[in-house]
Enzyme design. Structure first.
Site, mmCIF file in Angstrom:
data_model
loop_
_atom_site.group_PDB
_atom_site.id
_atom_site.type_symbol
_atom_site.label_atom_id
_atom_site.label_comp_id
_atom_site.label_asym_id
_atom_site.label_seq_id
_atom_site.Cartn_x
_atom_site.Cartn_y
_atom_site.Cartn_z
ATOM 1 N N PRO A 26 -4.239 1.249 0.898
ATOM 2 C CA PRO A 26 -3.921 2.385 0.015
ATOM 3 C C PRO A 26 -3.031 1.957 -1.159
ATOM 4 O O PRO A 26 -2.044 1.262 -0.958
ATOM 5 C CB PRO A 26 -3.170 3.352 0.931
ATOM 6 N N GLU A 27 -3.420 2.351 -2.368
ATOM 7 C CA GLU A 27 -2.617 2.097 -3.569
ATOM 8 C C GLU A 27 -2.195 3.460 -4.122
ATOM 9 O O GLU A 27 -2.394 4.479 -3.479
ATOM 10 C CB GLU A 27 -3.448 1.300 -4.586
#
Ligand SMILES: [Zn+2]
Length: 286
Positions: A2-3
């Protein structure tokens, strides 16, 4: 992994589903994902109400309020494969669910993490501020001036610079590759040697890519889901990331992959020309 767009999607979901709700109970099924003493963690979280959800870069913080105590903050790092979802309490548990926070009688917040690099930690306001201060400006909030300042004089590869959380918080491998493509910059270019025009172009590319990805609820490769358990929709929009050998959406040339600081970088050799001077790397020329 996840960014910023995925973490922002989770934080928007938490604002919709968990804000104002009281945590009635805590169950930690795998102690490795909780930082510090489990007893203390449960005592700090139980009975408190979630009154705000904050995000900086890829880090989430839930502000928990109690009647007769100073607020505490639940700091959440999703790590590689962390998921935060709201589920009915009677819904079957998926494997790798490590922490359950009961939200009222019927629902619970579930933290699931296959690789277990994610972390939950309770902290004071001062500790939260210190954790946020260690990060560079948030990639969606930063000003052009902050961005240009941070580039100045920097050596190394621009790809690694974009992913350094102490300089700019929020980008990982996916959105760094995508932003460099949109800006037409080779991943090995040196940050301090990028022209002013290209630097501004890169700033705008980062913003554009992140805003668009947030709108589409992020990208799912393996494990990322939003608070309702739904995958992101940005994957079909990816221009270079994980498209090695496939035709460039702009010029048709095959996308190439090189390894920079141990991470894959995907780029178009025609749309992102290699500058005369690039960061020197060990191993064969790319
Ligand atoms: Zn191209």
């Amino acid at each position: 992994m996840p960014e910023l767009p995925e973490v922002e999607t989770v934080s928007q979901g938490l604002r919709e589903r968990a804000l104002g709700r009281r945590i009635l109970g805590v169950e930690v099924r795998h102690p490795g994902v909780v930082v510090g003493s489990l007893k203390q963690f449960a005592a700090q979280v139980e009975g408190r109400t979630i009154v705000s959800v904050q995000r900086k870069g890829k880090v989430l913080a839930l502000e928990l309020e109690a009647e007769n105590a100073p607020p505490c903050y639940l700091l959440v790092r999703l790590g590689m494969t962390g998921q935060f979802t709201v589920a009915a309490r009677e819904a079957p548990l998926e494997p790798h669910t490590h922490v359950l926070l009961a939200l009222g009688e019927r629902e619970e917040l579930r933290f699931r993490d296959v690789r277990r690099f994610g972390r939950l930690r309770c902290c004071t306001r001062e500790e939260l501020e210190a954790a946020f201060d260690r990060l560079g400006p948030d990639a969606q909030q930063m000003t052009e001036e902050q961005f240009l300042d941070a580039l100045r004089g920097r050596r190394g590869a621009i790809k690694s610079w974009l992913m350094n959380q102490q300089l700019l918080a929020g980008l990982g491998n996916i959105y760094a590759d995508e932003s460099l493509f949109v800006a037409g910059i080779h991943p090995l270019a040196q940050p301090g040697r990028i022209s002013a025009r290209n630097a501004r172009r890169l700033f705008r590319a980062v913003r554009k890519v992140l805003d668009h990805a947030v709108k589409l609820q992020g990208t799912t490769f393996r494990d990322y889901v939003d608070i309702e358990g739904r995958p992101g929709n940005y994957e079909l929009r990816l221009r270079v990331y994980q498209r090695t050998g496939k035709p460039c959406r702009r010029c048709g040339r095959p996308i190439r992959r090189i390894v920079i600081a141990g991470r894959s970088s995907h780029f178009c050799p025609a749309c992102q020309p290699r500058p005369r001077e690039v960061t020197k790397m060990r191993g064969p020329r790319h």
